[in-house]
Design a protein around this motif. Structure first.
Motif, short mmCIF file in Angstrom:
data_model
loop_
_atom_site.label_atom_id
_atom_site.label_comp_id
_atom_site.label_asym_id
_atom_site.label_seq_id
_atom_site.Cartn_x
_atom_site.Cartn_y
_atom_site.Cartn_z
N GLY A 3 68.29 42.81 25.69
CA GLY A 3 68.05 43.85 24.76
C GLY A 3 69.10 43.79 23.64
O GLY A 3 68.72 44.10 22.48
N HIS B 44 61.55 42.73 19.33
CA HIS B 44 61.62 43.29 20.43
C HIS B 44 60.64 42.79 21.51
O HIS B 44 59.20 42.84 21.21
CB HIS B 44 61.54 44.67 20.43
CG HIS B 44 62.75 45.36 19.62
ND1 HIS B 44 62.60 45.59 18.47
CD2 HIS B 44 64.02 45.60 20.06
CE1 HIS B 44 63.58 46.10 17.90
NE2 HIS B 44 64.52 46.23 18.79
N PRO B 45 60.99 42.25 22.43
CA PRO B 45 60.13 41.66 23.42
C PRO B 45 59.37 42.42 24.33
O PRO B 45 60.38 43.45 24.52
CB PRO B 45 61.05 40.37 24.20
CG PRO B 45 62.24 40.90 24.30
CD PRO B 45 62.26 41.80 22.78
N ALA C 103 67.84 41.40 21.01
CA ALA C 103 66.64 42.16 20.39
C ALA C 103 66.83 43.06 19.32
O ALA C 103 66.30 43.02 18.13
CB ALA C 103 65.68 42.98 21.45
N GLU C 104 67.96 43.96 19.64
CA GLU C 104 68.44 44.86 18.52
C GLU C 104 69.07 43.98 17.45
O GLU C 104 68.77 44.28 16.47
CB GLU C 104 69.36 45.73 19.35
CG GLU C 104 68.48 46.65 20.32
CD GLU C 104 68.00 47.67 19.50
OE1 GLU C 104 66.75 47.42 19.10
OE2 GLU C 104 68.57 48.72 19.56
N VAL D 296 68.90 41.49 31.49
CA VAL D 296 67.71 42.23 30.74
C VAL D 296 68.67 42.86 29.59
O VAL D 296 68.08 42.89 28.38
CB VAL D 296 67.07 43.14 31.72
CG1 VAL D 296 66.47 44.40 30.79
CG2 VAL D 296 66.07 42.40 32.43
N ASN D 297 69.54 43.39 30.00
CA ASN D 297 70.83 43.97 28.92
C ASN D 297 71.25 43.06 27.68
O ASN D 297 71.04 43.43 26.74
CB ASN D 297 71.65 44.85 29.55
CG ASN D 297 71.18 46.00 29.94
OD1 ASN D 297 70.72 46.78 29.51
ND2 ASN D 297 71.76 46.25 31.40
#
Lengths: 78, 78
Positions: free
Chosen positions: A32, A41-42, A35-36, A28-29
């Protein structure tokens, strides 16, 4: 590969399995960070041994090229 | 405070708001650390500016003292 389209074709999502909670959180990180980087961003859900990622473009309420770019980058991370 | 009981009274959940994606992710990592400390793992959902935490005891399909201990620790972290 691995992504499925929502019934109304406005989102793509994929499920992932892991050996424990920490592995799911580490993934998940990674998502993330991607995404950044992409500034896209999901929605992410996770718990012990699993994670689900759902991607769409909020501004249009549907799918755009950016969604598939992020999905491909997440696939590379797995 | 802030936790609500699911309609079937088998889970508690709380929603949290954040100023952006990174702040939501930082919170999720705090929750993950608490979960590992307690060896009690919630389901977590998050995205840009928000997170939801849902807690229950899988083994009994309902709520146990440990669930409220984790909820209290998450409250302290906010």
């Amino acid at each position: 590969p691995g992504w499925e389209l929502s019934d109304d074709a406005t989102r793509i999502r994929r499920s992932f399995k892991f050996k424990n909670f920490a592995a799911a959180q580490a993934f998940v990180n990674q998502v993330g960070e991607l995404a950044e980087q992409e500034q896209h961003h999901p929605e992410i859900s996770f718990g012990w041994g699993h994670a689900e990622v759902e991607i769409w473009t909020h501004a249009i309420g549907g799918l755009h090229e950016n969604d598939f770019i992020l999905a491909a980058k997440i696939n590379e991370a797995t």
